[in-house]
Design a protein around this motif. Structure first.
Motif, mmCIF file in Angstrom:
data_model
loop_
_atom_site.group_PDB
_atom_site.id
_atom_site.type_symbol
_atom_site.label_atom_id
_atom_site.label_comp_id
_atom_site.label_asym_id
_atom_site.label_seq_id
_atom_site.Cartn_x
_atom_site.Cartn_y
_atom_site.Cartn_z
ATOM 1 N N LEU A 110 9.195 47.292 29.690
ATOM 2 C CA LEU A 110 8.614 46.346 30.645
ATOM 3 C C LEU A 110 9.637 45.360 31.196
ATOM 4 O O LEU A 110 9.413 44.744 32.237
ATOM 5 C CB LEU A 110 7.460 45.579 29.982
ATOM 6 C CG LEU A 110 6.177 46.393 29.803
ATOM 7 C CD1 LEU A 110 5.227 45.680 28.852
ATOM 8 C CD2 LEU A 110 5.501 46.643 31.138
ATOM 9 N N LYS A 111 10.766 45.218 30.520
ATOM 10 C CA LYS A 111 11.804 44.296 30.995
ATOM 11 C C LYS A 111 12.377 44.741 32.347
ATOM 12 O O LYS A 111 13.082 43.974 33.012
ATOM 13 C CB LYS A 111 12.931 44.158 29.966
ATOM 14 C CG LYS A 111 13.744 45.433 29.760
ATOM 15 C CD LYS A 111 14.832 45.249 28.722
ATOM 16 C CE LYS A 111 15.646 46.530 28.537
ATOM 17 N NZ LYS A 111 16.690 46.380 27.506
ATOM 18 N N ASN A 112 12.086 45.987 32.755
ATOM 19 C CA ASN A 112 12.527 46.464 34.072
ATOM 20 C C ASN A 112 11.778 45.777 35.212
ATOM 21 O O ASN A 112 12.193 45.872 36.364
ATOM 22 C CB ASN A 112 12.338 47.982 34.179
ATOM 23 C CG ASN A 112 13.408 48.749 33.412
ATOM 24 O OD1 ASN A 112 14.573 48.391 33.443
ATOM 25 N ND2 ASN A 112 13.005 49.778 32.701
ATOM 26 N N TYR A 154 -0.554 46.159 30.186
ATOM 27 C CA TYR A 154 0.554 46.200 29.218
ATOM 28 C C TYR A 154 1.393 44.928 29.300
ATOM 29 O O TYR A 154 1.890 44.427 28.299
ATOM 30 C CB TYR A 154 1.417 47.448 29.430
ATOM 31 C CG TYR A 154 0.905 48.643 28.673
ATOM 32 C CD1 TYR A 154 1.358 48.929 27.387
ATOM 33 C CD2 TYR A 154 -0.064 49.475 29.232
ATOM 34 C CE1 TYR A 154 0.859 50.012 26.684
ATOM 35 C CE2 TYR A 154 -0.566 50.558 28.533
ATOM 36 C CZ TYR A 154 -0.096 50.821 27.254
ATOM 37 O OH TYR A 154 -0.599 51.889 26.541
ATOM 38 N N TRP A 155 1.564 44.417 30.515
ATOM 39 C CA TRP A 155 2.334 43.183 30.701
ATOM 40 C C TRP A 155 1.657 42.011 29.980
ATOM 41 O O TRP A 155 2.300 41.238 29.280
ATOM 42 C CB TRP A 155 2.478 42.886 32.192
ATOM 43 C CG TRP A 155 3.305 41.668 32.491
ATOM 44 C CD1 TRP A 155 2.853 40.381 32.604
ATOM 45 C CD2 TRP A 155 4.717 41.609 32.714
ATOM 46 N NE1 TRP A 155 3.898 39.533 32.886
ATOM 47 C CE2 TRP A 155 5.045 40.252 32.961
ATOM 48 C CE3 TRP A 155 5.732 42.573 32.748
ATOM 49 C CZ2 TRP A 155 6.344 39.835 33.229
ATOM 50 C CZ3 TRP A 155 7.027 42.152 33.018
ATOM 51 C CH2 TRP A 155 7.327 40.815 33.252
ATOM 52 N N ARG A 156 0.331 41.910 30.164
ATOM 53 C CA ARG A 156 -0.421 40.833 29.500
ATOM 54 C C ARG A 156 -0.329 40.963 27.983
ATOM 55 O O ARG A 156 -0.150 39.969 27.278
ATOM 56 C CB ARG A 156 -1.890 40.846 29.945
ATOM 57 C CG ARG A 156 -2.115 40.204 31.307
ATOM 58 C CD ARG A 156 -3.600 40.006 31.572
ATOM 59 N NE ARG A 156 -4.279 41.269 31.821
ATOM 60 C CZ ARG A 156 -4.493 41.771 33.032
ATOM 61 N NH1 ARG A 156 -4.074 41.118 34.101
ATOM 62 N NH2 ARG A 156 -5.120 42.914 33.174
ATOM 63 N N ALA A 157 -0.433 42.188 27.492
ATOM 64 C CA ALA A 157 -0.352 42.410 26.044
ATOM 65 C C ALA A 157 1.024 42.029 25.507
ATOM 66 O O ALA A 157 1.147 41.451 24.424
ATOM 67 C CB ALA A 157 -0.664 43.875 25.726
ATOM 68 N N ASP A 161 2.577 38.979 22.413
ATOM 69 C CA ASP A 161 3.290 39.609 21.283
ATOM 70 C C ASP A 161 2.907 41.069 21.075
ATOM 71 O O ASP A 161 3.020 41.591 19.962
ATOM 72 C CB ASP A 161 3.080 38.819 19.982
ATOM 73 C CG ASP A 161 3.721 37.443 20.058
ATOM 74 O OD1 ASP A 161 4.777 37.328 20.697
ATOM 75 O OD2 ASP A 161 3.158 36.487 19.488
ATOM 76 N N GLY A 162 2.451 41.723 22.144
ATOM 77 C CA GLY A 162 2.192 43.159 22.067
ATOM 78 C C GLY A 162 3.481 43.934 22.275
ATOM 79 O O GLY A 162 4.573 43.358 22.352
ATOM 80 N N ARG A 163 3.383 45.245 22.375
ATOM 81 C CA ARG A 163 4.578 46.061 22.545
ATOM 82 C C ARG A 163 5.227 45.783 23.905
ATOM 83 O O ARG A 163 4.550 45.438 24.870
ATOM 84 C CB ARG A 163 4.292 47.548 22.352
ATOM 85 C CG ARG A 163 3.352 48.182 23.366
ATOM 86 C CD ARG A 163 3.267 49.687 23.151
ATOM 87 N NE ARG A 163 4.550 50.318 23.420
ATOM 88 C CZ ARG A 163 4.959 51.450 22.857
ATOM 89 N NH1 ARG A 163 4.196 52.075 21.981
ATOM 90 N NH2 ARG A 163 6.128 51.978 23.159
ATOM 91 N N LYS A 164 6.543 45.941 23.950
ATOM 92 C CA LYS A 164 7.317 45.569 25.143
ATOM 93 C C LYS A 164 7.621 46.765 26.040
ATOM 94 O O LYS A 164 8.492 46.689 26.896
ATOM 95 C CB LYS A 164 8.643 44.913 24.728
ATOM 96 C CG LYS A 164 8.495 43.771 23.735
ATOM 97 C CD LYS A 164 7.649 42.625 24.279
ATOM 98 C CE LYS A 164 7.587 41.465 23.289
ATOM 99 N NZ LYS A 164 6.616 40.429 23.664
ATOM 100 N N SER A 165 6.892 47.844 25.845
ATOM 101 C CA SER A 165 7.114 49.026 26.678
ATOM 102 C C SER A 165 5.810 49.788 26.844
ATOM 103 O O SER A 165 4.859 49.586 26.091
ATOM 104 C CB SER A 165 8.186 49.928 26.045
ATOM 105 O OG SER A 165 7.738 50.417 24.788
#
Length: 204
Positions: A110-112, A154-157, A161-165
Motif C-alpha cells: 500500500l505504500k505505493n 485495505y487502506w483504512r485497515a 494497524d492492519g496489514r500494509k499490503s
C-alpha cells in the motif's frame, strides 16, 4: 537544467518513479506509462474513450532571460501531484485511475499509494466516478484492474494497524485481469465494463 523532487533529490532523467521502470512485459520493453499512453491514443482514435495522463506539476525555481524573447529554466522541482495520474470519460462515465507496479509476487504494498491519491479516489467515488488502480506484478507478468473501493478498505485497515499490503489472492478475487494485446496494448476498457456491471448490480 537540474530538476528536483519535492524531497530535494535531483531528478536523474528518464524514470520519475519505480512504477515507470521499463519492463519487457509482452516483449516490447515499454514502460507501463508508455503502454497506457499508447492504449489511450488508440481508444481516442477509435472513438471509444477520452482518457489522458495528467502532466506532473513542476515548480520553477530559477529562470534566466538571456534575451527579451527567450526564457531559459535553470532549476525546477517536481511537485507532489494532488490527484491520480489518469482521468477521462467513457460512455458517459467519469474514469479516474492510477497505474502502479510491484516486483512482489504475493501482494501489492500500500505504500505505493500516497494519502492524497487515496483521498482523491474517495472524493471521486462520492461523485459516482469509476475509480480503480491498474496494478502490474512485474515478476509474474500479470496486470489487473482493481476497484478503488476495495483499495480504500485495505487502506483504512492499514491505518488501524492492519496489514500494509493487498494479497494477490484478493486482487485475483475482486480485480479483473488484463491480458496484453496488439491494439490496444493494454485493453483495460473490457475490465472497466465489468467494473460498471458489478457496480450496477450492487446499486440495484
Amino acid at each position: 537544467m537540474p530538476i528536483h523532487y519535492p524531497n530535494g533529490k535531483p531528478y536523474q532523467g528518464g524514470v520519475q518513479t519505480t512504477r515507470q521502470a521499463a519492463t519487457t512485459y509482452g516483449g516490447r520493453g515499454m514502460t507501463l506509462e508508455e503502454e497506457l499512453n499508447d492504449s489511450n491514443a488508440y481508444y481516442l482514435q477509435a472513438g471509444l474513450a477520452v482518457v489522458h495522463k495528467k502532466p506532473t506539476p513542476i515548480q520553477i525555481v530559477k529562470v534566466d532571460y538571456p534575451q527579451r524573447s527567450q526564457a531559459v529554466i535553470r532549476e525546477a522541482y517536481f511537485k507532489t501531484p494532488s490527484t491520480t495520474d489518469y482521468n477521462g470519460v467513457y460512455q458517459g462515465y467519469y474514469l479516474d485511475f492510477d497505474a502502479k507496479e510491484t516486483k512482489n509476487k504475493q501482494s501489492f504494498p500500500l505504500k505505493n499509494f500516497h494519502p492524497h491519491q487515496v483521498a482523491h479516489f474517495k472524493a471521486c467515488l462520492a461523485q459516482d466516478g469509476i475509480c480503480f488502480a491498474l496494478i502490474r506484478f512485474v515478476t509474474l507478468k500479470r496486470l489487473f484492474v482493481y476497484p478503488a473501493s476495495a483499495l480504500l478498505e485495505y487502506w483504512r485497515a492499514a491505518q488501524d494497524d492492519g496489514r500494509k499490503s493487498i494479497p494477490l489472492t484478493e486482487i485475483e478475487a475482486n480485480g479483473f485481469e488484463i491480458h496484453p494485446a496488439l491494439q490496444p496494448l493494454i485493453p483495460y476498457l473490457g475490465a472497466v465494463d465489468q467494473l460498471i456491471e458489478k457496480r450496477s448490480h450492487q446499486h440495484g
